[in-house]
Design a protein around this motif. Structure first.
Motif, PDB file in Angstrom:
ATOM      1  N   HIS A 184       0.815  -1.209   0.000  1.00 19.31           N
ATOM      2  CA  HIS A 184       0.000   0.000   0.000  1.00 19.31           C
ATOM      3  C   HIS A 184       0.847   1.256   0.000  1.00 19.31           C
TER       4      HIS A 184
ATOM      5  N   SER B 168      -3.268   4.030   7.754  1.00 15.14           N
ATOM      6  CA  SER B 168      -2.572   3.258   6.716  1.00 15.14           C
ATOM      7  C   SER B 168      -1.502   2.329   7.256  1.00 15.14           C
TER       8      SER B 168
ATOM      9  N   ARG C 134      -7.938  -0.757   9.182  1.00 17.22           N
ATOM     10  CA  ARG C 134      -7.098  -0.128   8.165  1.00 17.22           C
ATOM     11  C   ARG C 134      -7.163  -0.898   6.842  1.00 17.22           C
ATOM     12  N   LEU C 135      -7.417  -0.164   5.780  1.00 17.51           N
ATOM     13  CA  LEU C 135      -7.456  -0.687   4.405  1.00 17.51           C
ATOM     14  C   LEU C 135      -8.547  -1.726   4.187  1.00 17.51           C
TER      15      LEU C 135
ATOM     16  N   GLN D 212      -9.015  -4.732   5.213  1.00 17.22           N
ATOM     17  CA  GLN D 212      -8.466  -6.023   4.818  1.00 17.22           C
ATOM     18  C   GLN D 212      -8.657  -7.107   5.874  1.00 17.22           C
TER      19      GLN D 212
END
Length: 424
Positions: free
Chosen positions: A226, A393, A415-416, A418
């Motif tokens: 990322h 992030s 975060r993200l 995922q």
């Protein structure tokens, strides 16, 4: 299919992979109804049977594009696979503030987290603001010292006599703690261990060399994608079953840009051998039968009340950094699992990276912008070379725990988008 990328909206099936799993299951079932016999039959098929044969056939002639930007032959053979078996190993551990924390051995970076805990055992961490400059500075400087020891002293324990007992001792931790000052260190300082001076000197010489130019081909750790344009990922999972058995695992090793897919199997080969060095006489030297020192580092812990905790994260060299922050918040700041994960995170690049081009960034500190402005300013004044990340992030943490009253709890980073926590 047919040498072309699938058209949008069409179905894609990895038929070779499906056939691989079907055959492996069939060979396991051929061993009868006993579960352990089936597992052993599957292992034999993998390491001595059709899987090893396919890999051996492929690597006899294959030349694969790697991080150098050129094509090279592989060095793995079917006999290499037949001669190897996974083994059971006792974890290593330290006690910290009434908790026992377990990590994998010296062929992983797991001792980094344990060393940092030993360095910080005498500090009033509970009295520090978890988003204040004192906490961030102290944790970062402890990690810098632990990572220098990682590069100098960790590797394959079955091949070299690693000084793990010294590295994890309270006396050594206190000595290393005394090296932490009020400003950010820009030096790479492995600890002085009698009899291991050559290893420490080899690391100092290595880290002083400029890193090769980034070729952009299949390099870096995939979970940090990322932050770059290179796609990829590692995985981490923490599970507790209804009987209280816990698993913490961080599987990773092959990603498509640098890992060839074996014809007939539909899966890529592992590329962790990039962790080795070609210099001889080191715990990380490339040699037959050795495991590369991996960044993969799952964790377990038990609290003074009997609470059982499994936790971890993907993230290459950042794994034990994020896990340390999470654990300290949990133990010293009374946060619950989700609070400890959601709090703003940071990590340092002040280490020799495990992945090509193996560069180092003296004084580097990446930090999320939701730390207070006063914290960021104070850290900069201490000499930390700040890189403020995009919001939300940094970090991939997950955790699961069983309390003494039988309650199961889990948490995962937002975060993200995922990671997930689930119970049933």
């Amino acid at each position: 299919p047919g040498g072309h990328a699938p058209e949008p909206g069409t179905l894609f099936a990895n038929r070779a992979l499906a056939d691989f799993w079907d055959r492996l299951v069939d060979e396991a079932k051929g061993a009868g109804v006993d579960r352990e016999a089936q597992i052993e039959a599957a292992r034999t098929a993998f390491y001595e049977g059709f899987v090893a044969e396919a890999i051996d056939d492929f690597l006899r002639d294959a030349e694969v594009l790697d991080a150098s930007g050129q094509r090279h032959k592989g060095v793995l053979t079917g006999q290499d696979m037949a001669d190897w078996r996974a083994t059971y190993e006792r974890p290593i551990s330290v006690d910290h503030a009434g908790w026992t924390v377990w990590k994998c051995g010296g062929w992983t970076q797991g001792p980094v987290l344990l060393q940092a805990l030993q360095m910080l055992r005498g500090d009033d961490l509970a009295g520090m603001d978890p988003v204040g400059p004192e906490f961030v500075h102290l944790v970062t400087e402890a990690l810098k010292l632990a990572f220098a020891d990682r590069e100098a002293y960790l590797g394959e324990p079955n091949a070299m006599d690693l000084p793990l007992e010294t590295l994890l001792s309270t006396a050594y931790g206190a000595a290393r703690r005394s090296q932490i000052g009020e400003t950010a260190s820009l030096e790479f300082r492995p600890g002085a261990i009698p009899g291991y001076e050559a290893w420490a000197e080899a690391f100092r010489a290595r880290v002083a060399e400029p890193a090769p130019a980034d070729s952009g081909i299949g390099i870096g750790e995939p979970t940090m994608a990322h932050l770059t344009e290179k796609p990829g990922d590692t995985c981490h999972i923490d599970v507790i079953d209804q009987w209280g058995n816990s698993v913490s695992a961080t599987p990773s090793g092959g990603w498509l840009k640098s890992s060839p897919v074996v014809p007939g199997l539909g899966v890529p080969l592992n590329s962790r051998a990039q962790m080795f060095w070609l210099d001889e006489g080191l715990p990380t030297s490339l040699a037959p039968g050795r495991r590369p020192r991996t960044t993969l580092t799952p964790s377990m812990a038990q609290g003074p009340d009997g609470t059982q905790l499994a936790f971890g994260t993907p993230g290459g060299d950042q794994q034990d950094q994020w896990q340390l922050i999470f654990l300290l918040r949990l133990i010293h700041h009374g946060m619950n699992l989700q609070e400890a994960i959601d709090g703003p995170l940071f990590h340092t690049g002040h280490l020799q990276a495990s992945f090509y081009p193996r560069g180092a960034r003296p004084g580097h500190l990446m930090i999320e912008p939701n730390f207070p402005e006063a914290t960021l300013a104070e850290l900069a004044s201490k000499g930390h070379r700040l890189e403020v990340a995009a919001p939300w992030s940094i970090g991939r943490l997950t955790a699961a725990r069983k309390r003494p009253d039988g309650i199961l709890q889990a948490a995962a980073t937002p975060r993200l988008m995922q990671a997930y926590a689930a119970g049933r």
